[in-house]
Design a protein around this motif. Sequence first.
Motif, PDB file in Angstrom:
ATOM      1  N   GLY A  47     -53.443  48.341 -59.672  1.00  0.00           N
ATOM      2  CA  GLY A  47     -54.475  49.278 -59.241  1.00  0.00           C
ATOM      3  C   GLY A  47     -55.173  48.827 -57.979  1.00  0.00           C
ATOM      4  O   GLY A  47     -55.457  49.643 -57.089  1.00  0.00           O
ATOM      5  N   ILE A  48     -55.445  47.544 -57.885  1.00  0.00           N
ATOM      6  CA  ILE A  48     -56.080  47.007 -56.675  1.00  0.00           C
ATOM      7  C   ILE A  48     -55.176  47.236 -55.467  1.00  0.00           C
ATOM      8  O   ILE A  48     -55.637  47.609 -54.386  1.00  0.00           O
ATOM      9  CB  ILE A  48     -56.434  45.513 -56.866  1.00  0.00           C
ATOM     10  CG1 ILE A  48     -57.557  45.379 -57.891  1.00  0.00           C
ATOM     11  CG2 ILE A  48     -56.811  44.870 -55.533  1.00  0.00           C
ATOM     12  CD1 ILE A  48     -57.819  43.953 -58.339  1.00  0.00           C
ATOM     13  N   PHE A  49     -53.884  47.044 -55.646  1.00  0.00           N
ATOM     14  CA  PHE A  49     -52.947  47.313 -54.559  1.00  0.00           C
ATOM     15  C   PHE A  49     -53.015  48.785 -54.142  1.00  0.00           C
ATOM     16  O   PHE A  49     -53.008  49.102 -52.957  1.00  0.00           O
ATOM     17  CB  PHE A  49     -51.516  46.955 -54.969  1.00  0.00           C
ATOM     18  CG  PHE A  49     -50.491  47.436 -53.983  1.00  0.00           C
ATOM     19  CD1 PHE A  49     -50.302  46.770 -52.783  1.00  0.00           C
ATOM     20  CD2 PHE A  49     -49.730  48.568 -54.236  1.00  0.00           C
ATOM     21  CE1 PHE A  49     -49.374  47.223 -51.861  1.00  0.00           C
ATOM     22  CE2 PHE A  49     -48.798  49.021 -53.323  1.00  0.00           C
ATOM     23  CZ  PHE A  49     -48.620  48.346 -52.131  1.00  0.00           C
ATOM     24  N   LYS A  50     -53.112  49.671 -55.129  1.00  0.00           N
ATOM     25  CA  LYS A  50     -53.141  51.108 -54.814  1.00  0.00           C
ATOM     26  C   LYS A  50     -54.439  51.513 -54.122  1.00  0.00           C
ATOM     27  O   LYS A  50     -54.470  52.508 -53.400  1.00  0.00           O
ATOM     28  CB  LYS A  50     -52.893  51.930 -56.066  1.00  0.00           C
ATOM     29  CG  LYS A  50     -51.427  51.880 -56.469  1.00  0.00           C
ATOM     30  CD  LYS A  50     -51.115  52.798 -57.596  1.00  0.00           C
ATOM     31  CE  LYS A  50     -49.653  52.731 -57.955  1.00  0.00           C
ATOM     32  NZ  LYS A  50     -49.297  51.556 -58.732  1.00  0.00           N
ATOM     33  N   ILE A  51     -55.507  50.773 -54.329  1.00  0.00           N
ATOM     34  CA  ILE A  51     -56.751  51.057 -53.596  1.00  0.00           C
ATOM     35  C   ILE A  51     -56.516  50.825 -52.104  1.00  0.00           C
ATOM     36  O   ILE A  51     -56.928  51.625 -51.270  1.00  0.00           O
ATOM     37  CB  ILE A  51     -57.919  50.187 -54.115  1.00  0.00           C
ATOM     38  CG1 ILE A  51     -58.368  50.687 -55.482  1.00  0.00           C
ATOM     39  CG2 ILE A  51     -59.081  50.202 -53.132  1.00  0.00           C
ATOM     40  CD1 ILE A  51     -59.433  49.819 -56.123  1.00  0.00           C
ATOM     41  N   SER A  52     -55.845  49.736 -51.764  1.00  0.00           N
ATOM     42  CA  SER A  52     -55.622  49.434 -50.349  1.00  0.00           C
ATOM     43  C   SER A  52     -54.473  50.245 -49.754  1.00  0.00           C
ATOM     44  O   SER A  52     -54.538  50.649 -48.603  1.00  0.00           O
ATOM     45  CB  SER A  52     -55.360  47.935 -50.164  1.00  0.00           C
ATOM     46  OG  SER A  52     -54.193  47.555 -50.861  1.00  0.00           O
ATOM     47  N   ALA A  53     -53.422  50.508 -50.535  1.00  0.00           N
ATOM     48  CA  ALA A  53     -52.256  51.218 -49.999  1.00  0.00           C
ATOM     49  C   ALA A  53     -52.356  52.727 -50.159  1.00  0.00           C
ATOM     50  O   ALA A  53     -51.651  53.464 -49.486  1.00  0.00           O
ATOM     51  CB  ALA A  53     -50.995  50.712 -50.698  1.00  0.00           C
ATOM     52  N   GLY A  54     -53.215  53.189 -51.064  1.00  0.00           N
ATOM     53  CA  GLY A  54     -53.336  54.612 -51.320  1.00  0.00           C
ATOM     54  C   GLY A  54     -52.349  55.092 -52.368  1.00  0.00           C
ATOM     55  O   GLY A  54     -51.486  54.349 -52.823  1.00  0.00           O
ATOM     56  N   VAL A  55     -52.499  56.349 -52.752  1.00  0.00           N
ATOM     57  CA  VAL A  55     -51.667  56.915 -53.809  1.00  0.00           C
ATOM     58  C   VAL A  55     -50.652  57.922 -53.253  1.00  0.00           C
ATOM     59  O   VAL A  55     -50.130  58.752 -53.991  1.00  0.00           O
ATOM     60  CB  VAL A  55     -52.526  57.569 -54.910  1.00  0.00           C
ATOM     61  CG1 VAL A  55     -53.322  56.535 -55.669  1.00  0.00           C
ATOM     62  CG2 VAL A  55     -53.418  58.653 -54.337  1.00  0.00           C
ATOM     63  N   GLY A  56     -50.356  57.829 -51.959  1.00  0.00           N
ATOM     64  CA  GLY A  56     -49.416  58.751 -51.337  1.00  0.00           C
ATOM     65  C   GLY A  56     -48.050  58.750 -51.997  1.00  0.00           C
ATOM     66  O   GLY A  56     -47.436  59.801 -52.203  1.00  0.00           O
ATOM     67  N   PHE A  57     -47.553  57.572 -52.347  1.00  0.00           N
ATOM     68  CA  PHE A  57     -46.256  57.462 -53.008  1.00  0.00           C
ATOM     69  C   PHE A  57     -46.279  58.195 -54.348  1.00  0.00           C
ATOM     70  O   PHE A  57     -45.346  58.935 -54.675  1.00  0.00           O
ATOM     71  CB  PHE A  57     -45.910  55.982 -53.221  1.00  0.00           C
ATOM     72  CG  PHE A  57     -44.694  55.759 -54.067  1.00  0.00           C
ATOM     73  CD1 PHE A  57     -44.812  55.344 -55.374  1.00  0.00           C
ATOM     74  CD2 PHE A  57     -43.426  55.966 -53.547  1.00  0.00           C
ATOM     75  CE1 PHE A  57     -43.689  55.139 -56.165  1.00  0.00           C
ATOM     76  CE2 PHE A  57     -42.290  55.767 -54.313  1.00  0.00           C
ATOM     77  CZ  PHE A  57     -42.425  55.347 -55.632  1.00  0.00           C
ATOM     78  N   VAL A  58     -47.332  58.007 -55.115  1.00  0.00           N
ATOM     79  CA  VAL A  58     -47.454  58.663 -56.419  1.00  0.00           C
ATOM     80  C   VAL A  58     -47.571  60.172 -56.228  1.00  0.00           C
ATOM     81  O   VAL A  58     -46.937  60.953 -56.944  1.00  0.00           O
ATOM     82  CB  VAL A  58     -48.652  58.106 -57.206  1.00  0.00           C
ATOM     83  CG1 VAL A  58     -48.807  58.812 -58.535  1.00  0.00           C
ATOM     84  CG2 VAL A  58     -48.522  56.602 -57.405  1.00  0.00           C
ATOM     85  N   SER A  59     -48.356  60.594 -55.259  1.00  0.00           N
ATOM     86  CA  SER A  59     -48.531  62.016 -54.976  1.00  0.00           C
ATOM     87  C   SER A  59     -47.197  62.665 -54.609  1.00  0.00           C
ATOM     88  O   SER A  59     -46.870  63.758 -55.083  1.00  0.00           O
ATOM     89  CB  SER A  59     -49.541  62.203 -53.847  1.00  0.00           C
ATOM     90  OG  SER A  59     -49.727  63.560 -53.567  1.00  0.00           O
ATOM     91  N   ALA A  60     -46.408  61.997 -53.787  1.00  0.00           N
ATOM     92  CA  ALA A  60     -45.096  62.526 -53.395  1.00  0.00           C
ATOM     93  C   ALA A  60     -44.176  62.667 -54.601  1.00  0.00           C
ATOM     94  O   ALA A  60     -43.442  63.650 -54.723  1.00  0.00           O
ATOM     95  CB  ALA A  60     -44.461  61.625 -52.343  1.00  0.00           C
ATOM     96  N   MET A  61     -44.225  61.697 -55.499  1.00  0.00           N
ATOM     97  CA  MET A  61     -43.389  61.760 -56.708  1.00  0.00           C
ATOM     98  C   MET A  61     -43.823  62.919 -57.608  1.00  0.00           C
ATOM     99  O   MET A  61     -42.979  63.587 -58.207  1.00  0.00           O
ATOM    100  CB  MET A  61     -43.462  60.437 -57.478  1.00  0.00           C
ATOM    101  CG  MET A  61     -42.896  59.247 -56.742  1.00  0.00           C
ATOM    102  SD  MET A  61     -41.137  59.382 -56.383  1.00  0.00           S
ATOM    103  CE  MET A  61     -40.450  59.063 -57.964  1.00  0.00           C
TER     104      MET A  61
END
Length: 157
Positions: A47-61
């Motif tokens: 989750g901490i990684f996703k805060i910095s990288a964003g959730v774009g990958f998850v959104s695309a999926m």
Amino acid sequence: MNTQAVAADSARAPIAPSLASSSPAALDDSGKLLLRVAIGVLVLLHGIFKISAGVGFVSAMLVKAGLPGGLAYLVYVGEIVAPLLMIAGFWTRAAAGVVVINMLAAFGLVHMADLFSMTKQGGWALELQGLYLFGALSVVLLGAGRFSLGGLRGRWN
């Protein structure tokens, strides 16, 4: 009986004196603490990684699967809020349930191609994800134990 052998045995310290003298209930609660903190911390790091990288990958999926991309922000609940609640031992069963749902969504969206795959070393390709899923499911079933903010008799612990 040989008195020297008895003296030698009594002079040796037990391997883990605190574990030997602990009650089964205290050991159970310690195991629950270790399990929920380990799973909570490991999921929280994602989750901490996703805060910095964003959730774009998850959104695309999600969009690729025909779901609204905005649902991707729920990953913060499953990988930040729920693990923090698990670590603290507050609403632990519900928080672990959210992690289970989060992992099932990850399996469905990202990992289905590897569901029955093995690694070169002979392990399951989804060992890490399986550990998160089944560890969180174990916390759902076991609860937090007495070493938690919710306490032994906490409503969702």
